[in-house]
Design a protein around this motif. Structure first.
Motif, PDB file in Angstrom:
ATOM      1  N   ASP A   1      48.905  38.514  41.044  1.00 35.50           N
ATOM      2  CA  ASP A   1      49.936  39.532  40.787  1.00 35.50           C
ATOM      3  C   ASP A   1      49.337  40.923  40.591  1.00 35.50           C
ATOM      4  OD1 ASP A   1      51.986  37.231  38.814  1.00 35.50           O
ATOM      5  OD2 ASP A   1      51.903  37.614  40.980  1.00 35.50           O
ATOM      6  N   ASP A   2      48.020  40.974  40.372  1.00 41.64           N
ATOM      7  CA  ASP A   2      47.374  42.269  40.110  1.00 41.64           C
ATOM      8  C   ASP A   2      46.823  42.929  41.369  1.00 41.64           C
ATOM      9  OD1 ASP A   2      47.976  41.931  37.483  1.00 41.64           O
ATOM     10  OD2 ASP A   2      45.959  41.263  36.887  1.00 41.64           O
ATOM     11  N   VAL A   3      46.949  42.274  42.521  1.00 39.95           N
ATOM     12  CA  VAL A   3      46.438  42.890  43.747  1.00 39.95           C
ATOM     13  C   VAL A   3      47.591  43.128  44.721  1.00 39.95           C
ATOM     14  CG1 VAL A   3      44.202  41.728  43.483  1.00 39.95           C
ATOM     15  CG2 VAL A   3      45.911  40.758  45.023  1.00 39.95           C
ATOM     16  N   GLU A   4      47.372  44.078  45.599  1.00 41.10           N
ATOM     17  CA  GLU A   4      48.353  44.331  46.649  1.00 41.10           C
ATOM     18  C   GLU A   4      47.595  44.587  47.947  1.00 41.10           C
ATOM     19  OE1 GLU A   4      49.015  48.986  45.309  1.00 41.10           O
ATOM     20  OE2 GLU A   4      50.308  47.376  44.548  1.00 41.10           O
ATOM     21  N   VAL A   5      48.324  44.583  49.051  1.00 39.52           N
ATOM     22  CA  VAL A   5      47.686  44.893  50.327  1.00 39.52           C
ATOM     23  C   VAL A   5      47.059  46.285  50.217  1.00 39.52           C
ATOM     24  CG1 VAL A   5      48.100  45.357  52.779  1.00 39.52           C
ATOM     25  CG2 VAL A   5      49.214  43.411  51.663  1.00 39.52           C
ATOM     26  N   GLY A   6      45.788  46.375  50.541  1.00 45.96           N
ATOM     27  CA  GLY A   6      45.087  47.653  50.410  1.00 45.96           C
ATOM     28  C   GLY A   6      44.164  47.712  49.216  1.00 45.96           C
ATOM     29  N   THR A   7      44.331  46.786  48.252  1.00 49.27           N
ATOM     30  CA  THR A   7      43.419  46.744  47.100  1.00 49.27           C
ATOM     31  C   THR A   7      41.978  46.613  47.598  1.00 49.27           C
ATOM     32  OG1 THR A   7      45.051  45.748  45.613  1.00 49.27           O
ATOM     33  CG2 THR A   7      42.726  45.436  45.042  1.00 49.27           C
ATOM     34  N   GLU A   8      41.108  47.527  47.111  1.00 48.31           N
ATOM     35  CA  GLU A   8      39.714  47.518  47.575  1.00 48.31           C
ATOM     36  C   GLU A   8      38.824  46.737  46.627  1.00 48.31           C
ATOM     37  OE1 GLU A   8      38.360  51.444  48.491  1.00 48.31           O
ATOM     38  OE2 GLU A   8      39.909  51.732  50.026  1.00 48.31           O
ATOM     39  N   LEU A   9      37.891  45.994  47.202  1.00 48.69           N
ATOM     40  CA  LEU A   9      36.884  45.284  46.403  1.00 48.69           C
ATOM     41  C   LEU A   9      35.696  46.225  46.233  1.00 48.69           C
ATOM     42  CD1 LEU A   9      38.725  43.066  47.709  1.00 48.69           C
ATOM     43  CD2 LEU A   9      36.709  41.600  47.749  1.00 48.69           C
ATOM     44  N   PRO A  10      34.929  46.048  45.146  1.00 48.93           N
ATOM     45  CA  PRO A  10      33.744  46.902  44.991  1.00 48.93           C
ATOM     46  C   PRO A  10      32.775  46.742  46.179  1.00 48.93           C
ATOM     47  CG  PRO A  10      34.258  45.771  42.939  1.00 48.93           C
ATOM     48  CD  PRO A  10      35.145  45.179  43.991  1.00 48.93           C
TER      49      PRO A  10
ATOM     50  N   LEU B   1      49.184  36.023  50.883  1.00 51.11           N
ATOM     51  CA  LEU B   1      49.659  34.801  51.526  1.00 51.11           C
ATOM     52  C   LEU B   1      50.273  33.878  50.482  1.00 51.11           C
ATOM     53  CD1 LEU B   1      46.384  34.330  53.630  1.00 51.11           C
ATOM     54  CD2 LEU B   1      48.469  35.469  54.381  1.00 51.11           C
ATOM     55  N   ASP B   2      50.670  32.681  50.931  1.00 50.89           N
ATOM     56  CA  ASP B   2      51.288  31.703  50.030  1.00 50.89           C
ATOM     57  C   ASP B   2      50.267  31.129  49.059  1.00 50.89           C
ATOM     58  OD1 ASP B   2      53.230  30.293  52.767  1.00 50.89           O
ATOM     59  OD2 ASP B   2      53.573  32.055  51.510  1.00 50.89           O
ATOM     60  N   ASP B   3      50.787  30.469  48.028  1.00 54.05           N
ATOM     61  CA  ASP B   3      49.945  29.625  47.183  1.00 54.05           C
ATOM     62  C   ASP B   3      48.858  30.437  46.464  1.00 54.05           C
ATOM     63  OD1 ASP B   3      49.408  27.182  46.137  1.00 54.05           O
ATOM     64  OD2 ASP B   3      48.146  26.492  47.796  1.00 54.05           O
ATOM     65  N   ASN B   4      49.220  31.657  46.052  1.00 58.27           N
ATOM     66  CA  ASN B   4      48.292  32.537  45.328  1.00 58.27           C
ATOM     67  C   ASN B   4      47.032  32.909  46.114  1.00 58.27           C
ATOM     68  OD1 ASN B   4      50.023  32.591  43.162  1.00 58.27           O
ATOM     69  ND2 ASN B   4      48.445  32.159  41.642  1.00 58.27           N
ATOM     70  N   THR B   5      47.111  32.836  47.453  1.00 59.18           N
ATOM     71  CA  THR B   5      45.945  33.229  48.237  1.00 59.18           C
ATOM     72  C   THR B   5      46.144  34.611  48.853  1.00 59.18           C
ATOM     73  OG1 THR B   5      46.738  32.138  50.261  1.00 59.18           O
ATOM     74  CG2 THR B   5      45.318  30.835  48.803  1.00 59.18           C
ATOM     75  N   VAL B   6      45.029  35.288  49.064  1.00 61.12           N
ATOM     76  CA  VAL B   6      45.053  36.574  49.764  1.00 61.12           C
ATOM     77  C   VAL B   6      43.996  36.542  50.862  1.00 61.12           C
ATOM     78  CG1 VAL B   6      45.826  37.865  47.719  1.00 61.12           C
ATOM     79  CG2 VAL B   6      43.377  37.715  48.234  1.00 61.12           C
TER      80      VAL B   6
ATOM     81  N   SER C   1      35.719  39.765  60.327  1.00 62.99           N
ATOM     82  CA  SER C   1      35.119  39.154  59.142  1.00 62.99           C
ATOM     83  C   SER C   1      36.173  39.056  58.046  1.00 62.99           C
ATOM     84  CB  SER C   1      33.934  40.015  58.696  1.00 62.99           C
ATOM     85  OG  SER C   1      33.297  39.427  57.604  1.00 62.99           O
ATOM     86  N   ARG C   2      36.655  37.839  57.826  1.00 63.27           N
ATOM     87  CA  ARG C   2      37.796  37.645  56.927  1.00 63.27           C
ATOM     88  C   ARG C   2      37.592  36.427  56.043  1.00 63.27           C
ATOM     89  NH1 ARG C   2      42.917  38.249  61.025  1.00 63.27           N
ATOM     90  NH2 ARG C   2      42.949  40.525  61.101  1.00 63.27           N
ATOM     91  N   ALA C   3      38.046  36.576  54.808  1.00 63.29           N
ATOM     92  CA  ALA C   3      38.012  35.438  53.891  1.00 63.29           C
ATOM     93  C   ALA C   3      39.411  35.231  53.321  1.00 63.29           C
ATOM     94  CB  ALA C   3      37.021  35.698  52.761  1.00 63.29           C
ATOM     95  N   VAL C   4      39.767  33.984  53.079  1.00 70.18           N
ATOM     96  CA  VAL C   4      40.998  33.664  52.353  1.00 70.18           C
ATOM     97  C   VAL C   4      40.576  33.134  50.991  1.00 70.18           C
ATOM     98  CG1 VAL C   4      43.076  32.237  52.282  1.00 70.18           C
ATOM     99  CG2 VAL C   4      42.303  33.219  54.460  1.00 70.18           C
ATOM    100  N   VAL C   5      41.148  33.736  49.939  1.00 74.09           N
ATOM    101  CA  VAL C   5      40.696  33.465  48.576  1.00 74.09           C
ATOM    102  C   VAL C   5      41.888  33.115  47.694  1.00 74.09           C
ATOM    103  CG1 VAL C   5      39.222  34.369  46.747  1.00 74.09           C
ATOM    104  CG2 VAL C   5      39.130  35.404  48.999  1.00 74.09           C
ATOM    105  N   ARG C   6      41.732  32.081  46.875  1.00 70.34           N
ATOM    106  CA  ARG C   6      42.803  31.714  45.936  1.00 70.34           C
ATOM    107  C   ARG C   6      42.568  32.426  44.611  1.00 70.34           C
ATOM    108  NH1 ARG C   6      43.235  26.542  46.800  1.00 70.34           N
ATOM    109  NH2 ARG C   6      44.996  26.854  48.197  1.00 70.34           N
ATOM    110  N   LEU C   7      43.526  33.245  44.211  1.00 70.57           N
ATOM    111  CA  LEU C   7      43.399  34.006  42.973  1.00 70.57           C
ATOM    112  C   LEU C   7      44.133  33.304  41.834  1.00 70.57           C
ATOM    113  CD1 LEU C   7      43.835  37.612  44.428  1.00 70.57           C
ATOM    114  CD2 LEU C   7      41.729  36.321  44.027  1.00 70.57           C
ATOM    115  N   ALA C   8      43.929  33.831  40.634  1.00 67.66           N
ATOM    116  CA  ALA C   8      44.539  33.206  39.444  1.00 67.66           C
ATOM    117  C   ALA C   8      46.039  33.488  39.417  1.00 67.66           C
ATOM    118  CB  ALA C   8      43.885  33.765  38.188  1.00 67.66           C
TER     119      ALA C   8
END
Lengths: 142, 160
Positions: free
Chosen positions: A8-17, A113-118, A135-142
């Protein structure tokens, strides 16, 4: 599964360090040993040039391993990664000097994406050139 | 030389189990410079909910690529291994690989193509643990570059 980032704390465009990963000849020797990939193009300059490369190049899988660190450092839990793919587009050329090469990695959330994944889209360059594509990763967030 | 199209869909027998060791994971994590404690400290891994230390996401490639060797070196396929580069790589994880896993790999040829003189081979490796549970799938694309003077090599990761 305990990612330290909440969906819930990320949105499309959120940048990683962003991170930079240095790679020298010694790094490649160490990676060759750890991975079991002893292809001479990763340590033998003469051989690399004979097969048409500019110089010794990093293992593609080494670059792939570095790039995902931007994601696993962000989530804290490496097991949060449920999918990861890259295309090897250009080699990372590693000269035999004190500098070596540097792999630069930036990442941002490309889709929720679904199921708490981005989906995280990574941009991976060395010497200003893109070395990985798609280069893409799908990650399940809390 | 064009590859034998009849190989598409061929599945090879599962490999003998590869036992994942804590120290091998540590060695790999150190080689990629990753200090995440989940790779080296069992307590840190347990705090994340894992029975033992886990492996970095790309660690399993060493195992699946070795398994793919039985495909690429199949003399009937006719791949010119001296000209092979790694085109792309994907993984789908059911769970992370962990120390103590005994993993077998079942390799399948998903596609065989020829484009502009290059032979392209797509191999899927299904990784299962000792209980038969699926752990991860790896998709590896190998490209055998056409034999010609190398004037514009955009090779990536040759695996000759």
């Amino acid at each position: 599964m305990t990612a330290k980032i909440a969906y819930d704390d990320v949105e499309v465009g959120t940048e990683l360090p962003t991170q930079s990963f240095p790679v020298k000849r010694a790094t490649l020797v160490q990676y060759a040993g750890a991975s079991g990939d002893f292809n001479p193009i990763h340590w033998n300059e003469k051989f690399a040039k004979e097969v048409g490369l500019p110089d010794v190049i990093a293992h593609g899988m080494f670059t792939m391993a570095e790039a995902i660190r931007v994601v696993t450092d962000w989530t804290g839990d490496p097991g949060a990664v449920v999918g990861y793919g890259v295309r090897f587009t250009k080699p990372v050329v590693v000269p035999n000097d004190d500098q070596g090469a540097v792999i630069e990695v930036t990442g941002k959330v490309g889709a929720k994406l679904d199921d708490n994944t981005v989906r995280v889209d990574l941009t991976v360059t060395s010497g200003g050139l893109k070395v990985l594509g798609m280069s893409r990763a799908v990650v399940r967030l809390a | 030389m064009a590859l034998d199209q009849s190989f598409v869909g061929r599945t090879y027998p599962p490999t003998d189990p590869y036992e994942v060791g804590r120290e091998k994971i540590r060695e790999f994590a150190e080689a990629v410079g990753d200090a995440n404690p989940a790779y080296t400290d069992p307590e840190a891994a347990k705090a994340l909910g894992y029975a033992d230390v886990i492996a970095p996401p790309t660690f399993v490639f060493s195992i699946t690529f070795k398994a793919a060797g039985q495909v690429v070196q199949d003399p009937q396929l006719g791949l010119d291994y001296s000209r092979v580069v790694h085109g792309d790589q994907k993984f789908a994880y059911r769970r992370p690989v962990r120390a103590g896993d005994r993993l077998t790999v079942t390799s399948t040829i998903e596609a065989v193509k020829s484009m502009a003189g290059n032979d392209i081979l797509d191999i899927r490796g299904e990784v299962h643990d000792e209980s038969g549970e699926h752990v991860v799938t790896a998709w590896t694309k190998l490209v055998a570059r056409a034999a010609e003077p190398a004037d514009s090599v955009d090779a990536t990761d040759g695996k000759a």
